[in-house]
Write a protein that holds these residues in place. Structure first.
Motif, PDB file in Angstrom:
ATOM      1  N   GLY A  18      11.836   0.764  13.094  1.00 41.54           N
ATOM      2  CA  GLY A  18      11.972   0.624  11.644  1.00 41.54           C
ATOM      3  C   GLY A  18      12.255  -0.829  11.304  1.00 41.54           C
ATOM      4  O   GLY A  18      12.699  -1.589  12.174  1.00 41.54           O
ATOM      5  N   THR A  19      12.020  -1.208  10.078  1.00 40.45           N
ATOM      6  CA  THR A  19      12.179  -2.597   9.666  1.00 40.45           C
ATOM      7  C   THR A  19      13.589  -3.134   9.925  1.00 40.45           C
ATOM      8  O   THR A  19      13.755  -4.254  10.395  1.00 40.45           O
ATOM      9  N   ALA A  20      14.599  -2.327   9.613  1.00 40.81           N
ATOM     10  CA  ALA A  20      15.971  -2.821   9.678  1.00 40.81           C
ATOM     11  C   ALA A  20      16.372  -3.210  11.099  1.00 40.81           C
ATOM     12  O   ALA A  20      16.787  -4.336  11.348  1.00 40.81           O
ATOM     13  N   THR A  43      10.040  14.899  14.769  1.00 40.26           N
ATOM     14  CA  THR A  43       9.362  14.143  13.712  1.00 40.26           C
ATOM     15  C   THR A  43       9.875  12.697  13.631  1.00 40.26           C
ATOM     16  O   THR A  43       9.139  11.758  13.906  1.00 40.26           O
ATOM     17  N   GLU A  44      11.166  12.524  13.270  1.00 41.47           N
ATOM     18  CA  GLU A  44      11.701  11.166  13.140  1.00 41.47           C
ATOM     19  C   GLU A  44      13.147  11.146  13.608  1.00 41.47           C
ATOM     20  O   GLU A  44      13.768  12.189  13.799  1.00 41.47           O
ATOM     21  N   VAL A  45      13.708   9.947  13.767  1.00 44.40           N
ATOM     22  CA  VAL A  45      15.122   9.809  14.118  1.00 44.40           C
ATOM     23  C   VAL A  45      15.820   9.067  12.997  1.00 44.40           C
ATOM     24  O   VAL A  45      15.455   7.947  12.679  1.00 44.40           O
ATOM     25  N   GLY A  46      16.787   9.721  12.369  1.00 42.85           N
ATOM     26  CA  GLY A  46      17.498   9.089  11.262  1.00 42.85           C
ATOM     27  C   GLY A  46      16.490   8.608  10.234  1.00 42.85           C
ATOM     28  O   GLY A  46      15.731   9.404   9.679  1.00 42.85           O
ATOM     29  N   THR A  47      16.469   7.308   9.978  1.00 43.90           N
ATOM     30  CA  THR A  47      15.444   6.753   9.091  1.00 43.90           C
ATOM     31  C   THR A  47      14.502   5.851   9.877  1.00 43.90           C
ATOM     32  O   THR A  47      14.060   4.813   9.405  1.00 43.90           O
ATOM     33  N   MET A  48      14.172   6.292  11.095  1.00 43.69           N
ATOM     34  CA  MET A  48      13.223   5.524  11.898  1.00 43.69           C
ATOM     35  C   MET A  48      12.153   6.440  12.467  1.00 43.69           C
ATOM     36  O   MET A  48      12.360   7.652  12.596  1.00 43.69           O
ATOM     37  N   ALA A  74       0.844  -1.207   0.000  1.00 44.09           N
ATOM     38  CA  ALA A  74       0.000   0.000   0.000  1.00 44.09           C
ATOM     39  C   ALA A  74       0.876   1.253   0.000  1.00 44.09           C
ATOM     40  O   ALA A  74       0.625   2.212  -0.738  1.00 44.09           O
ATOM     41  N   ARG A  75       1.950   1.220   0.813  1.00 47.14           N
ATOM     42  CA  ARG A  75       2.823   2.396   0.880  1.00 47.14           C
ATOM     43  C   ARG A  75       3.561   2.590  -0.435  1.00 47.14           C
ATOM     44  O   ARG A  75       3.737   3.719  -0.901  1.00 47.14           O
ATOM     45  N   MET A  76       3.966   1.477  -1.066  1.00 52.01           N
ATOM     46  CA  MET A  76       4.676   1.578  -2.339  1.00 52.01           C
ATOM     47  C   MET A  76       3.765   2.203  -3.404  1.00 52.01           C
ATOM     48  O   MET A  76       4.204   3.032  -4.208  1.00 52.01           O
ATOM     49  N   TYR A 111       6.426   9.796   2.073  1.00 48.28           N
ATOM     50  CA  TYR A 111       6.507   8.765   1.021  1.00 48.28           C
ATOM     51  C   TYR A 111       7.922   8.205   0.998  1.00 48.28           C
ATOM     52  O   TYR A 111       8.878   8.917   1.316  1.00 48.28           O
ATOM     53  N   LYS A 112       8.048   6.970   0.582  1.00 48.86           N
ATOM     54  CA  LYS A 112       9.375   6.345   0.601  1.00 48.86           C
ATOM     55  C   LYS A 112      10.064   6.544  -0.751  1.00 48.86           C
ATOM     56  O   LYS A 112      10.269   5.599  -1.519  1.00 48.86           O
ATOM     57  N   LEU A 113      10.400   7.797  -1.019  1.00 50.80           N
ATOM     58  CA  LEU A 113      11.036   8.156  -2.285  1.00 50.80           C
ATOM     59  C   LEU A 113      12.549   8.201  -2.098  1.00 50.80           C
ATOM     60  O   LEU A 113      13.034   8.731  -1.091  1.00 50.80           O
ATOM     61  N   GLY A 129       5.481   4.315   9.120  1.00 53.89           N
ATOM     62  CA  GLY A 129       6.245   3.087   9.289  1.00 53.89           C
ATOM     63  C   GLY A 129       5.358   1.899   9.627  1.00 53.89           C
ATOM     64  O   GLY A 129       4.403   2.020  10.384  1.00 53.89           O
ATOM     65  N   VAL A 130       5.726   0.760   9.077  1.00 59.53           N
ATOM     66  CA  VAL A 130       5.001  -0.478   9.383  1.00 59.53           C
ATOM     67  C   VAL A 130       5.292  -0.876  10.837  1.00 59.53           C
ATOM     68  O   VAL A 130       4.411  -1.328  11.567  1.00 59.53           O
ATOM     69  N   THR A 131       6.538  -0.673  11.256  1.00 63.25           N
ATOM     70  CA  THR A 131       6.898  -0.999  12.637  1.00 63.25           C
ATOM     71  C   THR A 131       6.213  -0.025  13.599  1.00 63.25           C
ATOM     72  O   THR A 131       5.748  -0.427  14.674  1.00 63.25           O
ATOM     73  N   ARG A 132       6.144   1.245  13.220  1.00 66.66           N
ATOM     74  CA  ARG A 132       5.430   2.249  14.027  1.00 66.66           C
ATOM     75  C   ARG A 132       3.988   1.822  14.238  1.00 66.66           C
ATOM     76  O   ARG A 132       3.484   1.799  15.365  1.00 66.66           O
ATOM     77  N   ASN A 191      14.264  11.392  -0.853  1.00 71.12           N
ATOM     78  CA  ASN A 191      14.270  11.832   0.548  1.00 71.12           C
ATOM     79  C   ASN A 191      15.543  11.431   1.289  1.00 71.12           C
ATOM     80  O   ASN A 191      15.770  11.903   2.395  1.00 71.12           O
ATOM     81  N   TYR A 192      16.328  10.527   0.717  1.00 68.79           N
ATOM     82  CA  TYR A 192      17.392   9.917   1.500  1.00 68.79           C
ATOM     83  C   TYR A 192      18.786  10.493   1.252  1.00 68.79           C
ATOM     84  O   TYR A 192      19.528  10.719   2.214  1.00 68.79           O
ATOM     85  N   ALA A 193      19.141  10.745  -0.012  1.00 70.45           N
ATOM     86  CA  ALA A 193      20.487  11.289  -0.274  1.00 70.45           C
ATOM     87  C   ALA A 193      20.717  12.594   0.499  1.00 70.45           C
ATOM     88  O   ALA A 193      21.792  12.782   1.078  1.00 70.45           O
TER      89      ALA A 193
HETATM   90  N1  PLP Z   1      11.042   6.613   8.675  1.00 69.73           N
HETATM   91  C1  PLP Z   1      11.817   6.618   7.579  1.00 69.73           C
HETATM   92  C2  PLP Z   1      12.233   7.921   7.017  1.00 69.73           C
HETATM   93  C3  PLP Z   1      12.199   5.404   6.982  1.00 69.73           C
HETATM   94  O1  PLP Z   1      12.955   5.394   5.891  1.00 69.73           O
HETATM   95  C4  PLP Z   1      11.782   4.196   7.583  1.00 69.73           C
HETATM   96  C5  PLP Z   1      12.241   2.915   7.059  1.00 69.73           C
HETATM   97  O2  PLP Z   1      11.822   2.344   6.190  1.00 69.73           O
HETATM   98  C6  PLP Z   1      10.959   4.237   8.708  1.00 69.73           C
HETATM   99  C7  PLP Z   1      10.621   5.465   9.231  1.00 69.73           C
HETATM  100  C8  PLP Z   1      10.442   2.989   9.337  1.00 69.73           C
HETATM  101  O3  PLP Z   1       9.454   2.398   8.558  1.00 69.73           O
HETATM  102  P1  PLP Z   1       9.169   0.852   8.611  1.00 69.73           P
HETATM  103  O4  PLP Z   1       8.811   0.550  10.024  1.00 69.73           O
HETATM  104  O5  PLP Z   1       8.041   0.630   7.683  1.00 69.73           O
HETATM  105  O6  PLP Z   1      10.414   0.180   8.188  1.00 69.73           O
END
Ligand code: PLP
Ligand code: COI
Length: 377
Positions: A323-325, A236-241, A99-101, A201-203, A268-271, A206-208
């Motif tokens: 986060g997933t990782a 808002t968020e920590v790193g990529t989590m 759904a997120r994709m 969005y997971k674009l 986030g799915v984990t959130r 957003n990451y570079a």
């Molecule tokens: N926030 C950002 C910016 C992310 O890139 C991610 C990782 O994918 C998450 C949060 C955590 O999301 P998820 O729990 O779906 O991995």
């Protein structure tokens, strides 16, 4: 005109004739080793989704004018597969990633697809490469579905061509020994996401731009950025989590808070999983060991002044990311305006709430606790 959607029944499989030997689990570094096969599906605006193919993992051949290289027509997902002793392979909430994709694809005018169809195809791929999934505790297969624009054109506009591919990487526990808490630098010089922007969005785009801020934080001795927004320094968020903070209330309850998604936080799915489990625990529908008996769960705005005040009053209980990782990652220090806010962590480097949620999520992911979130491949 309706063009063909993804059709898993058309799948073509060509197996590698030169299989690699998987690395011993202890040698795995996150995202550096890939399995023998990949899934690819091409799309164009006239003909829709073409035949899905599973084939040997190999470089892609793309025209240098492809839109992906110039205007960041690229988006991705991150999800995991787990293998049980008996060989059963399980995915965790793949519907959420699909759904997120599709939301990410819509945001940058790349084609959407039937999420259940892609899940079926991913199942085929992970089952084919299941020997690559270590069975040891804490190990899994990180799955990276990616969608890129492949039109050969330098004009800025929707891409008439696209490619969806999925690669897989066996991964170990994020931290080799126990849980190492992370230190955050509350970052005011850069923003990760702004209202109306793309942070939700997971674009790829957003990451570079987060890499230099992280390197700057690292130079000051912090491992990740704590991303803030606006003059009030809203968290808002920590790193990529995603971010969670727990506070002790005067009445003895504990409040577990995560910032609202609005437009600036990645859903986030984990959130979502942590929120659902904590809410069920708070309502007494479920007991998650480690979570406080009297728990309140909120999605509400948090500002840095709330943290500074809670530290002063001794009411800051835990801060962690999800986060997933890494699944859950504790925070023990936040650098803010020239000083460090100290945050308690438990004896194992993880507070009780973080540990309780982590253990429950892992038990569901690995099939140790049966749950509809865990889907057999
Ligand atoms: N926030 C950002 C910016 C992310 O890139 C991610 C990782 O994918 C998450 C949060 C955590 O999301 P998820 O729990 O779906 O991995
Ligand atoms: C996560 O899964 O928590 C991530 O942030 C993935 C990252 C490699 C983008």
């Amino acid at each position: 005109i309706q063009t063909p959607d993804l059709d898993p029944s058309l799948l073509k499989i060509s197996k590698t004739t030169t299989p690699k030997t998987p690395l011993p689990p202890s040698k795995l570094v996150f995202g550096k080793t890939f399995t023998d096969h990949m899934l690819t599906i091409n799309w164009n605006s006239a003909n829709g989704w073409a035949t899905p193919e599973i084939k040997p993992y190999a470089p892609l051949e793309l025209d240098p004018s492809s839109t992906v290289f110039h205007y960041a027509f690229t988006l991705f997902e991150g999800m995991k597969a787990y293998r049980q002793e008996d060989g059963t392979v399980r995915l965790f909430r793949p519907d959420m990633n699909m759904a997120r994709m599709n939301r990410s694809a819509t945001r940058i005018a790349l084609p959407t697809f039937d999420g259940e169809a892609l899940t079926e195809l991913i199942k085929k791929l992970v089952v084919l490469d299941s020997e690559w999934i270590p069975k040891e505790k804490g190990y899994s297969l990180y799955i990276r579905p990616t969608l890129i624009g492949t039109q050969n054109a330098l004009g800025v506009g929707p891409s008439s061509d696209a490619m969806l591919f999925v690669i897989c990487s066996p991964v170990g526990p994020y931290y080799a020994s126990g849980f190492k808490p992370v230190q955050l630098l509350a970052t005011t010089k850069f923003v990760r996401a702004a209202p109306g922007g793309t942070g939700g969005y997971k674009l790829g785009a957003n990451y570079a731009p987060g890499v230099v801020p992280q390197a700057e934080a690292a130079k000051e001795g912090y491992s990740q950025n704590l991303w803030l927004l606006g003059d009030e320094h809203a968290l808002t968020e920590v790193g990529t989590m995603n971010l969670f903070v727990a506070f002790k209330n005067p009445d003895g309850t504990v409040e577990l808070v995560t910032p609202p998604l609005d437009d600036v936080v990645l859903p986030g799915v984990t959130r979502d999983s942590a929120l659902q489990l904590a809410r069920q625990h708070a309502k007494g529908e479920l007991v998650v060991p480690g979570l406080p008996e009297k728990l309140v769960v909120s999605e509400r705005k948090l500002i840095m002044a709330d943290l500074v005040e809670a530290e002063k009053n001794g009411t800051l209980v835990e801060v962690f990311g999800t986060g997933t990782a890494a699944i859950v990652s504790a925070v023990d220090k936040i650098g803010y305006e020239g000083r460090d806010i100290q945050i308690p962590t438990g004896p194992e480097g993880l507070g009780n709430i973080a540990k309780g949620l982590l253990d429950r999520i892992i038990a569901i992911q690995t099939g140790e606790i049966e749950h509809p979130w865990s889907v057999i491949a």
